[in-house]
Motif scaffolding. Structure first.
Motif, PDB file in Angstrom:
ATOM      1  N   LEU A   1       0.925  -1.226  -0.040  1.00  0.00           N
ATOM      2  CA  LEU A   1       0.277   0.030   0.140  1.00  0.00           C
ATOM      3  C   LEU A   1       0.901   1.532   0.071  1.00  0.00           C
ATOM      4  O   LEU A   1       1.943   1.236   0.645  1.00  0.00           O
TER       5      LEU A   1
ATOM      6  N   ASP B   1      -2.773   5.347   1.143  1.00  0.00           N
ATOM      7  CA  ASP B   1      -3.564   4.275   1.237  1.00  0.00           C
ATOM      8  C   ASP B   1      -3.736   3.563   2.810  1.00  0.00           C
ATOM      9  O   ASP B   1      -4.838   3.354   3.226  1.00  0.00           O
TER      10      ASP B   1
ATOM     11  N   HIS C   1      -4.438  -4.304  -2.052  1.00  0.00           N
ATOM     12  CA  HIS C   1      -3.502  -3.409  -2.906  1.00  0.00           C
ATOM     13  C   HIS C   1      -4.009  -2.006  -3.160  1.00  0.00           C
ATOM     14  O   HIS C   1      -3.071  -1.237  -3.831  1.00  0.00           O
ATOM     15  N   SER C   2      -5.212  -1.355  -2.899  1.00  0.00           N
ATOM     16  CA  SER C   2      -5.362   0.126  -2.744  1.00  0.00           C
ATOM     17  C   SER C   2      -6.599   0.160  -1.894  1.00  0.00           C
ATOM     18  O   SER C   2      -7.293  -0.906  -1.674  1.00  0.00           O
TER      19      SER C   2
END
Length: 110
Positions: free
Chosen positions: A39, A43, A102-103
């Motif tokens: 991240l 984030d 991942h996001s």
């Protein structure tokens, strides 16, 4: 021994995980950053804020199958290395491995 010490190559410390970024503002940010290595700092902050305030969040999660579904999560509970949450896609309580997130984005209004 002194000769060996002088002959040893100089070592430099490993850079901080987010070298050049602002320091963590909460313990939750630091914990999330330690487990969710993929991240970006923004984030990490957004996910930590959602955990601390109880806000719903949408994440891109890489499943073990390799699929990358978007998951809207609420009732977040940080239990490293997992994030336990209510998954709106599955309509059930699920555990998400922090390293597979991942996001992060704001949850869509429902």
């Amino acid at each position: 021994m002194a000769i060996r010490l002088l002959a040893a190559p100089a070592t430099t410390p490993e850079p901080a995980p987010l070298d050049g970024e602002a320091p963590f503002t909460t313990d939750t940010e630091e914990i999330v950053a330690g487990w969710a290595k993929l991240l970006q700092y923004s984030d990490i902050r957004q996910l930590a804020h959602a955990i601390d305030t109880g806000q719903a969040i949408t994440v891109e999660y890489v499943a073990t199958s390799g699929n990358r579904p978007l998951r809207t999560l609420s009732r977040l509970d940080l239990d490293p290395p997992y994030l336990e949450a209510w998954c709106h896609l599955r309509d059930a309580e699920r555990a998400f491995t922090l390293s597979r997130i991942h996001s992060v984005m704001s949850a869509a209004s429902e």
